[in-house]
Design an enzyme around this catalytic site. Structure first.
Site, PDB file in Angstrom:
ATOM      1  N   THR A  63       0.831  -1.207   0.000  1.00 32.50           N
ATOM      2  CA  THR A  63       0.000   0.000   0.000  1.00 32.50           C
ATOM      3  C   THR A  63       0.868   1.261   0.000  1.00 32.50           C
ATOM      4  O   THR A  63       0.544   2.258  -0.662  1.00 32.50           O
ATOM      5  CB  THR A  63      -0.915   0.002   1.250  1.00 32.50           C
ATOM      6  N   HIS A  81       1.939   2.011  -3.399  1.00 28.39           N
ATOM      7  CA  HIS A  81       0.875   2.673  -4.168  1.00 28.39           C
ATOM      8  C   HIS A  81       0.855   4.176  -3.862  1.00 28.39           C
ATOM      9  O   HIS A  81       0.706   5.005  -4.753  1.00 28.39           O
ATOM     10  CB  HIS A  81      -0.502   2.088  -3.822  1.00 28.39           C
ATOM     11  N   CYS A 100     -15.777   2.595  13.248  1.00 33.12           N
ATOM     12  CA  CYS A 100     -16.641   3.683  13.733  1.00 33.12           C
ATOM     13  C   CYS A 100     -17.357   3.307  15.024  1.00 33.12           C
ATOM     14  O   CYS A 100     -17.745   4.174  15.799  1.00 33.12           O
ATOM     15  CB  CYS A 100     -17.664   4.074  12.658  1.00 33.12           C
ATOM     16  N   CYS A 102     -16.026  -2.663   9.090  1.00 33.34           N
ATOM     17  CA  CYS A 102     -16.771  -1.434   9.401  1.00 33.34           C
ATOM     18  C   CYS A 102     -16.996  -0.617   8.132  1.00 33.34           C
ATOM     19  O   CYS A 102     -16.100  -0.454   7.304  1.00 33.34           O
ATOM     20  CB  CYS A 102     -15.972  -0.593  10.400  1.00 33.34           C
ATOM     21  N   ARG A 155      11.145 -15.650  -4.043  1.00 34.11           N
ATOM     22  CA  ARG A 155      10.013 -15.895  -3.137  1.00 34.11           C
ATOM     23  C   ARG A 155       9.709 -17.399  -3.049  1.00 34.11           C
ATOM     24  O   ARG A 155       9.302 -17.878  -1.980  1.00 34.11           O
ATOM     25  CB  ARG A 155       8.794 -15.116  -3.621  1.00 34.11           C
TER      26      ARG A 155
END
Lengths: 347, 347, 347, 347
Positions: free
Chosen positions: A44, A47, A97, A111, A204
């Site tokens: 992430t 990105h 939340c 959520c 890997r």
């Protein structure tokens, strides 16, 4: 404590990132200020660094990214009772939340109004970060620092592996990035009968072997479906853990899933995927599960317990250890595919 | 008993069907000879009649089709103990091998070597048929004949509806052929909170209303997603029962499925379907189940129990009652979409 | 093949047992004649030997007891297809009726008309025994003979351990006879976080340690409840596996079970037990499961898979290896508590 | 708003109760002040009134009891966002700590540090009460006031009934106080095949019939076990819902539970109970569940959804409607057994 700290900052709506001095945040009521001891880099973050379409739609600069970390409690806000200064901690960075249907029925991990620290608000690529007490995870002292910085992706793996029966099951894992690799170790530690790891990258695949995979296959050169069907007596595997998000791997995974098997999908395809629902799911009577984040906080208890058994050797996954200030270089290693997991240490 | 009987016979590898006199079969050891009282027509029979690609690959003429029926035991073979001459019966027409992994672990309904009577061997569109004792279902005398001829598709509906929690749940049902319509009745009888039925055919929508659907929507003219999201407070439905097999309906169904919801897929798409796995399953943390046949024999016990409560009014689904000899005419009614369920009676 | 064979025979409705020459049985249709390679002795056999009240109510002499064994197929009856002469096999000795509600809904292990070979009909304490094909378990060649004779009690352990989540769970096992000891090994192999074994007999406590128990406690001298509560941070264990059948152990087990925990009861108390239902089950929101036999045949698949991983070392449980003709002596060892598991070999 | 209000107050550590004027409480941060519209009386209130051993150990006077109620939001504290003045509400009166293992794994209903409003802190037998926002349940406007005051015990019933499969199941309910009676209605609304209600009190048996029980039995005069075994074809019931807490009823319930059935225990025995674990749980392969409170807040969503279907007629359970000031008289009615549910209205 100094008033400012070095931090990795996504300053502009454009590719790249920079190191900046920013104010040390202050813990409000119910909040905990954590001194970051180690932080790991996730796809992430790449990105966000690259400012790809997903990042453009989600990120509002300036932002301190970073959502995999561990640290030490530096200060607590009013009302905080479960940790105190000096405690070793990590944190669940998905802040739920608490008020939606999902939150009120034990599914905070999905959520509807989740806010992710390091994505939607400042995260852990800095000397300090702020975490709501609800999301703090107090660490057992037996867990090494580096490993403790990996609980977020380890939790993805534990959530995926333990989303259904795993003991005595044959398992195919498609995709051996960090989460796939962790999943191998977790599955084996939990009694999986045989783990097939499928991965295109040679490095890997080698790490997959180290993590305990019984059979490691290269979709580029191996006849994956034929070999797995053969090694499962023509039945196929009981469990598919899909961590790649790649359409071909997804289809291959379903092809080797046995009738009545379980497919847990964690990898995020970047676009819609064509599936033969009739053959792969319906006639097969398969169970398919979408896996998102970590169960709050069941997954965390499970991780802690599994780490305490000493059966999870996660070290092979950490390929690089760097300073936080070397962030851009870390991006380069990840971009090239050389790195699997990079652990960063603030100075 | 006469030595021959009239039967519907798929005699040749070509479209069409014919009535023929064939020998009355004889019950071998462990087998039961049943005099057919009523038999219903399934979409599968239409495939066989039309000799479409699926039929060409599966059916070996000559064959007596027919797998939805009820009747009366006419004779029992050696060793049969659970029924006797004169007993009212129906039957599970999926004959499981009993020896594969699935059969030995309580999943005979997805046996890897299943043989379907009426598809792979002679079925019930005749005056008599042969059923293995293992597959016979002794009928409660309170179940009317016509209804008893529908237990195969009713069982599909019961299997689909009860594959997860249904009480107090909001439910979208995509596709209102016989199984979809039965699913409405079953879901309501089992405490579903609100059932949304989605169907293009006006007649079927009217029947859906009769079966108890709370809201009936036409995808051609209604804003299905908007309306369902609105009527569920923006959350979406807890449960999707996909009975249509139609790609657009499948995608629409997933679009209205709530985060953390259950999707049970029974309808068979005729080709691969493009799905937004990330949005519709993975981030949503959805559970997707392939549903095949009826659980053997849990579904049958459930059906019997639900029918006995008197809460299932299935009559609106039976649109035509005809003689077995009018089989070709029945095909016409089904082809045109005028008919939903046609019940045939041998003379 | 000789027409007669030596067998252990319970000849009379009285204490004791004798070796006799009896006819070698003949495999009828659907039956398999197995040459016994090794047979293990169970507590049930001691009940039969001692002719205690349970035995008096259940056993009809003459009977060849023995329900834990492995062997080699010597001949097959008509219609048998899944094994052939020379195959290594064991067997599930609970023969289910196949016709009751339980059998027809995937719960053959609690069949209402079960017939147990070695209890209700001749069993395996002989050179040969007869097994219905449905109950034969073909052995993987990797499983050693001695171990293969223990699949019945190992299956009890696997059934108990895997009756709920076990990975990452803390577990208390009350009673360390063979099944309790096997349960330790199985729980550890399946990722249990910490296993507490509770047992009064010092030798068995030592074996419990060898099997991998993390903590072994003696209820006579240890403060079991206090210590377990302390070592679980005051929470109690997630899982109780009750294998002793002893009222005090049962109560102690419930006392250390955490709120919301799982208790799987396998040990058979000889009389009603007083339980504090309010404190131990109701307020606790506990799940209590009765465990009977082995799931047919899910448990067998699980056993085979777990044994193949090489993680189960069962050898410490086998304390004696003797000839079948030394049966009475074996009874003595078991009676005295010196023996845990005695494996017998026919000559 | 006046500064004081009339309230039912347990003023002293002794039997009895009194009406007093007490200060109207003030909503702190995260709290909601609710004007009580209706409050119902529970058996617990009778224990407090009578000052029995349980009350002596738990209650610290002065206390305003009352934990079943509905009302209207009169004021909100700082930070409250989910309700506003004028909203119709009820509340879950079990206030979970949010920090223990159970709270962090979706089991707040069995929180280890639960505080019950009306028991451990002031409750609803007054004109106003204070509720933490986390515990407020906003009412659908379609739910009548009186019914809304019963959500606590209705929730016990829904939790018990829906703790396992109920559709198409035969059910025995032992004990027909308010929760047992509600359970009848819920089970029938959720597709139970046949509900047997067992109750000693003639008036309650009559109400059980009104609630929809198929068969109502009096243990004093009916041969309960014989009749239920007979009416279930000798199999016994699939599900036992034990609501009485009475040892004889518990044993009777287990005696009629089928092999492989589910027993959900809610009734609280006042002392340990002798159970034949071998026959009733272990050999039977039964699942026994302790049921405590209501799942937070899954049970509340289920209640709301079931009430909205209009299938639950709860009115027969309300036997008395009185003023709050007539509290002592209400105690008398409950003491005598004349009353089932008394709904009180503050003036």
């Amino acid at each position: 404590m100094s008033a400012t700290m070095p931090a990795v900052v996504k300053a502009h709506a454009a590719p790249g990132i920079e190191m900046r001095d920013v104010p040390v945040p202050i813990a409000g009521p119910g909040e905990v200020l954590v001194r970051v001891d180690a932080a790991s880099v996730c796809g992430t973050d790449l990105h966000i660094y690259n400012w790809d379409p997903w990042a453009q739609g989600r990120i509002h600069p300036p932002l301190v990214p970073g959502h995999e970390f561990c640290g030490t409690v530096a200060a607590i806000g009013r009302g905080v009772t479960t940790v105190k200064e000096g405690d070793a901690v990590s944190a669940e960075m998905h802040v739920a939340c608490g008020k939606c249907l999902q939150c009120r029925t034990g599914q905070q991990h999905i959520c509807q109004h989740v806010r992710i620290l390091g994505v939607d608000a400042d995260g852990a690529f800095a000397s300090y970060c702020i975490i709501p007490e609800t999301n703090i995870w107090k660490l057992s002292p037996t867990i090494p620092r580096e490993i403790a910085s990996l609980l977020d992706p380890l939790g993805n793996a534990v959530h995926t592996v333990l989303a259904g029966p795993i003991a005595a099951q044959t398992v195919a894992i498609t995709g051996c990035g960090a989460i796939g690799l962790f999943s191998i170790a977790v599955a084996k530690a939990c009694g999986a009968a045989k783990v097939f790891a499928i991965e295109v990258n040679a490095h890997r695949r080698a790490v997959a072997k180290e993590m305990g995979a019984d059979v490691v296959l290269d979709p580029a050169t191996d006849k994956v479906e034929e070999q797995i069907m053969d090694m499962t007596g023509g039945t196929g595997v009981d469990v598919l853990l899909e961590i790649s998000g790649h359409p071909a791997a997804i289809r291959q995974g379903f092809a080797v899933l046995r009738t009545g098997g379980r497919a847990s999908l964690l990898g995020i395809p970047s676009r819609p995927v064509e599936l033969d629902l009739a053959r792969d799911i319906i006639f097969k009577g398969a169970i398919v599960q979408g896996i998102n984040g970590r169960k709050m906080f069941e997954t965390w208890f499970q991780m802690e317990a599994l780490l305490a058994t000493g059966k999870l050797n996660l070290n092979p996954v950490i390929t690089h250890r760097m300073k936080l200030s070397e962030f851009s270089q870390a991006m380069g290693y990840l971009q090239s595919g050389d790195a699997i997991k990079v652990v960063l240490k603030p100075e």
